[in-house]
Design a protein around this motif. Structure first.
Motif, PDB file in Angstrom:
ATOM      1  N   GLU A 299      31.892  28.656  49.478  1.00  0.00           N
ATOM      2  CA  GLU A 299      31.955  28.523  48.024  1.00  0.00           C
ATOM      3  C   GLU A 299      33.088  29.393  47.515  1.00  0.00           C
ATOM      4  O   GLU A 299      33.268  30.515  47.998  1.00  0.00           O
ATOM      5  CB  GLU A 299      30.653  29.001  47.370  1.00  0.00           C
ATOM      6  N   LYS A 300      33.812  28.901  46.545  1.00  0.00           N
ATOM      7  CA  LYS A 300      34.866  29.711  45.944  1.00  0.00           C
ATOM      8  C   LYS A 300      34.258  30.829  45.127  1.00  0.00           C
ATOM      9  O   LYS A 300      33.236  30.655  44.467  1.00  0.00           O
ATOM     10  CB  LYS A 300      35.745  28.837  45.043  1.00  0.00           C
ATOM     11  N   GLY A 301      34.935  31.957  45.174  1.00  0.00           N
ATOM     12  CA  GLY A 301      34.566  33.072  44.321  1.00  0.00           C
ATOM     13  C   GLY A 301      35.404  33.066  43.055  1.00  0.00           C
ATOM     14  O   GLY A 301      35.767  32.003  42.547  1.00  0.00           O
TER      15      GLY A 301
ATOM     16  N   LYS B  12      26.517  34.520  44.855  1.00  0.00           N
ATOM     17  CA  LYS B  12      27.477  35.587  45.031  1.00  0.00           C
ATOM     18  C   LYS B  12      26.974  36.918  44.481  1.00  0.00           C
ATOM     19  O   LYS B  12      26.164  36.961  43.570  1.00  0.00           O
ATOM     20  CB  LYS B  12      28.793  35.220  44.371  1.00  0.00           C
ATOM     21  N   LEU B  13      27.487  37.969  45.059  1.00  0.00           N
ATOM     22  CA  LEU B  13      27.199  39.338  44.683  1.00  0.00           C
ATOM     23  C   LEU B  13      28.368  39.809  43.813  1.00  0.00           C
ATOM     24  O   LEU B  13      29.507  39.839  44.271  1.00  0.00           O
ATOM     25  CB  LEU B  13      27.075  40.169  45.951  1.00  0.00           C
TER      26      LEU B  13
ATOM     27  N   ARG C   3      36.593  42.049  43.755  1.00  0.00           N
ATOM     28  CA  ARG C   3      36.616  40.677  43.252  1.00  0.00           C
ATOM     29  C   ARG C   3      36.359  39.719  44.417  1.00  0.00           C
ATOM     30  O   ARG C   3      36.987  39.814  45.460  1.00  0.00           O
ATOM     31  CB  ARG C   3      37.953  40.378  42.579  1.00  0.00           C
ATOM     32  N   LEU C   4      35.456  38.798  44.175  1.00  0.00           N
ATOM     33  CA  LEU C   4      35.028  37.885  45.230  1.00  0.00           C
ATOM     34  C   LEU C   4      36.059  36.789  45.431  1.00  0.00           C
ATOM     35  O   LEU C   4      36.431  36.090  44.480  1.00  0.00           O
ATOM     36  CB  LEU C   4      33.671  37.292  44.881  1.00  0.00           C
TER      37      LEU C   4
END
Lengths: 115, 112
Positions: free
Chosen positions: B56-58, A102-103, B44-45
């Protein structure tokens, strides 16, 4: 977990002057990328500059340059000869290199350039 | 010219509705992301996907789900919209090693 911190919610600068935006990050990794993104009032986010952690030389793109201090985990953006079109939100971001992940973004700094 | 396109710039939905936000990229990128942007909180991801059918969960996945049936399309689903999901939603895509992310124009969702 990786975190990115931008401690300046707002900044202002006069046209043609220089301004520096701060960013710190926290990671236990040694290989990663750091980015500065710009989001003008029209909302489309665009990449300003990228730094690979394994490179000691600071990245530059025209009037934009970074001061990358790996040991201090600091990654500041310097904008020289500020222009009215530089008015925008600026986000610092982090991701691992050589791996898909993730970024992560900071909370952003709103920069206003005054004539 | 590279492009990430989000299906709507503005949406108004009612509480309890099922909401679909669509994102399409034309760069053959492996990675796609959904972020939520709120003042003072940055981006926020919510979820990311590194391949078709993979997700995939952030950091804030609660109340959201995603779908990636084709490489170019990544959908964000609000199963039952709530007022606290009123926000700006940004989609992004990047090549596998995340050398640069490209963003859509954003969707401002208001849940009433």
């Amino acid at each position: 977990a990786q975190t990115v911190t931008q401690s300046q919610p707002e900044m202002s600068v006069q046209e043609a002057e220089t301004v520096t935006l701060s960013c710190t990050y926290d990671t236990s990794e040694s290989n990663y990328y750091l980015f500065w993104y710009k989001q003008p009032p029209s909302r489309q986010m665009i990449l300003v500059i990228r730094q690979e952690a394994y490179k000691q030389q600071n990245a530059t793109e025209n009037r934009f340059s970074v001061n990358f201090q790996k040991a201090a985990k600091s990654f500041s953006l310097k904008i020289s000869d500020s222009q009215l079109g530089d008015t925008a939100m600026y986000f610092c971001a982090f991701c691992w290199a050589y791996n898909t992940d993730k970024l992560i973004f900071g909370t952003g700094t709103r920069l206003q350039v005054f004539p | 010219d590279v492009k990430v396109t989000q299906s709507s710039r503005y949406l108004v939905k009612r509480t309890g509705e099922k909401v679909f936000l669509e994102c399409v990229q034309d760069m053959d990128h492996e990675n796609m992301f959904w972020y939520r942007q709120d003042p003072g909180l940055g981006l926020r991801l919510i979820y990311f996907s590194y391949d078709v059918k993979m997700k995939e969960k952030g950091d804030i996945p609660e109340g959201y789900s995603v779908s990636r049936e084709k490489k170019e399309r990544f959908s964000l689903i609000l199963e039952s919209a709530s007022t606290n999901q009123t926000s700006m939603y940004l989609c992004a895509s990047s090549p596998r090693l995340n050398t640069e992310a490209f963003f859509g124009q954003g969707t401002r969702l208001t849940v009433v």
